[in-house]
Design a protein around this motif. Structure first.
Motif, PDB file in Angstrom:
ATOM      1  N   LEU A 120       0.864  -1.174   0.000  1.00 33.14           N
ATOM      2  CA  LEU A 120       0.000   0.000   0.000  1.00 33.14           C
ATOM      3  C   LEU A 120       0.898   1.221   0.000  1.00 33.14           C
ATOM      4  CD1 LEU A 120      -2.593  -1.143   2.673  1.00 33.14           C
ATOM      5  CD2 LEU A 120      -2.814  -1.239   0.190  1.00 33.14           C
ATOM      6  N   LEU A 121       0.736   2.059  -1.007  1.00 32.73           N
ATOM      7  CA  LEU A 121       1.610   3.215  -1.151  1.00 32.73           C
ATOM      8  C   LEU A 121       0.912   4.472  -0.656  1.00 32.73           C
ATOM      9  CD1 LEU A 121       2.991   2.529  -4.722  1.00 32.73           C
ATOM     10  CD2 LEU A 121       4.062   1.994  -2.545  1.00 32.73           C
ATOM     11  N   THR A 122       1.646   5.271   0.070  1.00 32.99           N
ATOM     12  CA  THR A 122       1.127   6.554   0.498  1.00 32.99           C
ATOM     13  C   THR A 122       1.213   7.525  -0.679  1.00 32.99           C
ATOM     14  OG1 THR A 122       3.276   7.378   1.221  1.00 32.99           O
ATOM     15  CG2 THR A 122       1.966   6.150   2.856  1.00 32.99           C
ATOM     16  N   GLU A 123       0.619   8.675  -0.531  1.00 33.87           N
ATOM     17  CA  GLU A 123       0.687   9.695  -1.582  1.00 33.87           C
ATOM     18  C   GLU A 123       2.132  10.124  -1.813  1.00 33.87           C
ATOM     19  OE1 GLU A 123      -0.882  14.239  -2.315  1.00 33.87           O
ATOM     20  OE2 GLU A 123      -2.103  12.900  -1.082  1.00 33.87           O
ATOM     21  N   GLU A 124       2.893  10.232  -0.729  1.00 31.78           N
ATOM     22  CA  GLU A 124       4.298  10.616  -0.834  1.00 31.78           C
ATOM     23  C   GLU A 124       5.107   9.566  -1.602  1.00 31.78           C
ATOM     24  OE1 GLU A 124       7.204  10.493   2.635  1.00 31.78           O
ATOM     25  OE2 GLU A 124       6.743  12.640   2.485  1.00 31.78           O
ATOM     26  N   GLN A 125       4.869   8.283  -1.316  1.00 38.06           N
ATOM     27  CA  GLN A 125       5.578   7.217  -2.021  1.00 38.06           C
ATOM     28  C   GLN A 125       5.211   7.203  -3.501  1.00 38.06           C
ATOM     29  OE1 GLN A 125       4.150   4.160   0.622  1.00 38.06           O
ATOM     30  NE2 GLN A 125       6.222   3.749   1.375  1.00 38.06           N
ATOM     31  N   THR A 126       3.961   7.461  -3.818  1.00 36.41           N
ATOM     32  CA  THR A 126       3.527   7.518  -5.212  1.00 36.41           C
ATOM     33  C   THR A 126       4.222   8.665  -5.934  1.00 36.41           C
ATOM     34  OG1 THR A 126       1.386   6.598  -4.568  1.00 36.41           O
ATOM     35  CG2 THR A 126       1.504   7.674  -6.719  1.00 36.41           C
ATOM     36  N   THR A 127       4.364   9.803  -5.272  1.00 39.68           N
ATOM     37  CA  THR A 127       5.066  10.951  -5.855  1.00 39.68           C
ATOM     38  C   THR A 127       6.533  10.608  -6.117  1.00 39.68           C
ATOM     39  OG1 THR A 127       3.586  12.465  -4.699  1.00 39.68           O
ATOM     40  CG2 THR A 127       5.664  13.385  -5.494  1.00 39.68           C
ATOM     41  N   VAL A 128       7.162   9.906  -5.174  1.00 36.99           N
ATOM     42  CA  VAL A 128       8.568   9.513  -5.344  1.00 36.99           C
ATOM     43  C   VAL A 128       8.696   8.528  -6.506  1.00 36.99           C
ATOM     44  CG1 VAL A 128      10.504   8.293  -4.267  1.00 36.99           C
ATOM     45  CG2 VAL A 128       9.224   9.995  -2.965  1.00 36.99           C
ATOM     46  N   LEU A 129       7.759   7.576  -6.627  1.00 39.29           N
ATOM     47  CA  LEU A 129       7.803   6.627  -7.751  1.00 39.29           C
ATOM     48  C   LEU A 129       7.703   7.350  -9.094  1.00 39.29           C
ATOM     49  CD1 LEU A 129       5.718   3.534  -6.603  1.00 39.29           C
ATOM     50  CD2 LEU A 129       8.153   3.640  -7.114  1.00 39.29           C
ATOM     51  N   ARG A 134      11.341   9.440 -13.940  1.00 43.99           N
ATOM     52  CA  ARG A 134      11.936  10.467 -14.796  1.00 43.99           C
ATOM     53  C   ARG A 134      13.460  10.416 -14.812  1.00 43.99           C
ATOM     54  NH1 ARG A 134       9.009  15.960 -13.674  1.00 43.99           N
ATOM     55  NH2 ARG A 134      10.254  16.527 -15.483  1.00 43.99           N
ATOM     56  N   LEU A 135      14.038   9.487 -14.056  1.00 47.54           N
ATOM     57  CA  LEU A 135      15.498   9.335 -14.042  1.00 47.54           C
ATOM     58  C   LEU A 135      15.944   8.463 -15.209  1.00 47.54           C
ATOM     59  CD1 LEU A 135      16.054   8.573 -10.237  1.00 47.54           C
ATOM     60  CD2 LEU A 135      16.269  10.778 -11.394  1.00 47.54           C
ATOM     61  N   LEU A 177      16.422  14.000  -8.142  1.00 46.11           N
ATOM     62  CA  LEU A 177      15.248  13.797  -7.295  1.00 46.11           C
ATOM     63  C   LEU A 177      14.989  15.002  -6.400  1.00 46.11           C
ATOM     64  CD1 LEU A 177      15.488  10.046  -6.232  1.00 46.11           C
ATOM     65  CD2 LEU A 177      13.775  11.099  -7.716  1.00 46.11           C
ATOM     66  N   ILE A 178      16.051  15.598  -5.874  1.00 45.79           N
ATOM     67  CA  ILE A 178      15.888  16.802  -5.053  1.00 45.79           C
ATOM     68  C   ILE A 178      15.201  17.891  -5.862  1.00 45.79           C
ATOM     69  CG2 ILE A 178      17.183  18.701  -3.978  1.00 45.79           C
ATOM     70  CD1 ILE A 178      19.127  16.533  -2.924  1.00 45.79           C
ATOM     71  N   THR A 179      15.623  18.051  -7.107  1.00 50.84           N
ATOM     72  CA  THR A 179      15.019  19.055  -7.977  1.00 50.84           C
ATOM     73  C   THR A 179      13.588  18.668  -8.346  1.00 50.84           C
ATOM     74  OG1 THR A 179      17.188  19.590  -8.889  1.00 50.84           O
ATOM     75  CG2 THR A 179      15.259  20.274 -10.168  1.00 50.84           C
ATOM     76  N   LEU A 180      13.385  17.427  -8.774  1.00 49.29           N
ATOM     77  CA  LEU A 180      12.056  16.980  -9.198  1.00 49.29           C
ATOM     78  C   LEU A 180      11.025  17.029  -8.080  1.00 49.29           C
ATOM     79  CD1 LEU A 180      13.067  13.888 -11.372  1.00 49.29           C
ATOM     80  CD2 LEU A 180      12.065  16.031 -12.201  1.00 49.29           C
ATOM     81  N   LEU A 181      11.438  16.744  -6.883  1.00 50.59           N
ATOM     82  CA  LEU A 181      10.502  16.715  -5.757  1.00 50.59           C
ATOM     83  C   LEU A 181      10.382  18.060  -5.052  1.00 50.59           C
ATOM     84  CD1 LEU A 181      11.490  13.235  -4.286  1.00 50.59           C
ATOM     85  CD2 LEU A 181       9.440  13.805  -5.610  1.00 50.59           C
ATOM     86  N   GLY A 182      11.131  19.043  -5.521  1.00 52.31           N
ATOM     87  CA  GLY A 182      11.051  20.391  -4.936  1.00 52.31           C
ATOM     88  C   GLY A 182      11.641  20.466  -3.545  1.00 52.31           C
ATOM     89  N   LEU A 183      12.553  19.586  -3.220  1.00 48.75           N
ATOM     90  CA  LEU A 183      13.146  19.580  -1.885  1.00 48.75           C
ATOM     91  C   LEU A 183      14.172  20.695  -1.698  1.00 48.75           C
ATOM     92  CD1 LEU A 183      13.584  15.726  -1.449  1.00 48.75           C
ATOM     93  CD2 LEU A 183      11.763  17.191  -0.533  1.00 48.75           C
ATOM     94  N   LYS A 184      14.737  21.158  -2.809  1.00 49.99           N
ATOM     95  CA  LYS A 184      15.759  22.208  -2.732  1.00 49.99           C
ATOM     96  C   LYS A 184      15.152  23.496  -2.191  1.00 49.99           C
ATOM     97  CE  LYS A 184      19.709  23.564  -5.414  1.00 49.99           C
ATOM     98  NZ  LYS A 184      20.389  23.416  -6.677  1.00 49.99           N
ATOM     99  N   ARG A 185      13.953  23.835  -2.682  1.00 56.28           N
ATOM    100  CA  ARG A 185      13.299  25.062  -2.217  1.00 56.28           C
ATOM    101  C   ARG A 185      12.986  24.998  -0.732  1.00 56.28           C
ATOM    102  NH1 ARG A 185       8.922  24.788  -6.750  1.00 56.28           N
ATOM    103  NH2 ARG A 185       9.533  22.704  -6.360  1.00 56.28           N
ATOM    104  N   GLU A 186      12.522  23.811  -0.259  1.00 56.26           N
ATOM    105  CA  GLU A 186      12.219  23.656   1.152  1.00 56.26           C
ATOM    106  C   GLU A 186      13.476  23.791   2.001  1.00 56.26           C
ATOM    107  OE1 GLU A 186      10.108  20.064   1.908  1.00 56.26           O
ATOM    108  OE2 GLU A 186       8.565  20.514   0.430  1.00 56.26           O
ATOM    109  N   ALA A 187      14.573  23.227   1.552  1.00 62.20           N
ATOM    110  CA  ALA A 187      15.830  23.298   2.296  1.00 62.20           C
ATOM    111  C   ALA A 187      16.340  24.736   2.365  1.00 62.20           C
ATOM    112  CB  ALA A 187      16.873  22.398   1.673  1.00 62.20           C
ATOM    113  N   GLU A 188      16.197  25.473   1.261  1.00 55.75           N
ATOM    114  CA  GLU A 188      16.667  26.854   1.211  1.00 55.75           C
ATOM    115  C   GLU A 188      15.806  27.783   2.059  1.00 55.75           C
ATOM    116  OE1 GLU A 188      16.725  27.676  -2.941  1.00 55.75           O
ATOM    117  OE2 GLU A 188      18.606  26.630  -3.275  1.00 55.75           O
ATOM    118  N   SER A 189      14.497  27.499   2.130  1.00 56.13           N
ATOM    119  CA  SER A 189      13.597  28.373   2.888  1.00 56.13           C
ATOM    120  C   SER A 189      13.570  28.017   4.363  1.00 56.13           C
ATOM    121  CB  SER A 189      12.181  28.322   2.302  1.00 56.13           C
ATOM    122  OG  SER A 189      11.636  27.039   2.483  1.00 56.13           O
TER     123      SER A 189
END
Length: 191
Positions: A120-129, A134-135, A177-189
């Protein structure tokens, strides 16, 4: 689709008990294979999903990999986790080349034997998949092995590549993945 009975029913491959109804080897063998199956079936299925398989394709390939271990091969393996993933991935690739689509939907089998219920995949896991999809194939492969807990050296040994090649593919995958998942913006903010 080939199905292996659910955990708890693996006794189908073991020898019949002696006349008194006892077989100590059977009990140890059954427990050993059940532990391997229970501990790795879901993990192998998720590993294949990380490499691009649908949940049904992944479960089918994982089951096929477990079938190749019977009746005795599973006892002889030095690295069963890596071996299962390698065989399951090759099985998935073979399945993908001969994929056919039925005209009618295939009904689920009764009895709760479908391994998809365990994944059973969470919404977050589905987003990561989706992001993993895209890699590049090399990046996705390196990331899938790393997500499954293997070191770069172990992955390189299984894939027949150098550890540096696996490490570089992983670093590229991680950056994408950091770029695709938008994690860079969260880390910077600072979030």
């Amino acid at each position: 689709m080939t199905e292996v009975p659910a955990p708890g029913t693996a006794a189908w491959f073991l020898p019949a008990p002696d006349r008194r109804g006892h077989d100590r080897t059977r009990s140890r063998d059954q427990d050993g294979f059940e532990a391997l199956y229970t501990g790795e079936m879901r993990a192998v299925t998720v590993f294949l999903m990380n490499l691009g398989a649908s949940v049904y394709e992944a479960a089918d390939a994982a089951h096929e990999a477990f079938l190749t271990l019977l009746p005795d091969k599973w006892r002889e393996l030095e690295h069963p986790r890596a071996w299962l993933r390698t065989v399951a991935y090759r099985t998935y690739l073979r399945q993908a080349t001969r994929l056919t689509h039925p005209l009618d939907s295939v009904p689920d089998r009764p009895g709760g034997t479908c391994p998809v219920d365990l994944v059973l995949l969470t919404e977050e896991q589905t987003t990561v998949l989706r992001a993993l999809g895209r890699l590049s194939p090399a990046e996705r492969e390196a990331m899938a092995w790393k997500l499954d807990g293997f070191t770069h050296e172990e992955t390189a040994r299984v894939l027949g590549k150098s550890p540096e090649a696996v490490r570089q593919a992983y670093v590229r995958a991680r950056k994408r993945l950091i770029t695709l998942l938008g994690l860079k913006r969260e880390a910077e903010s600072g979030e």
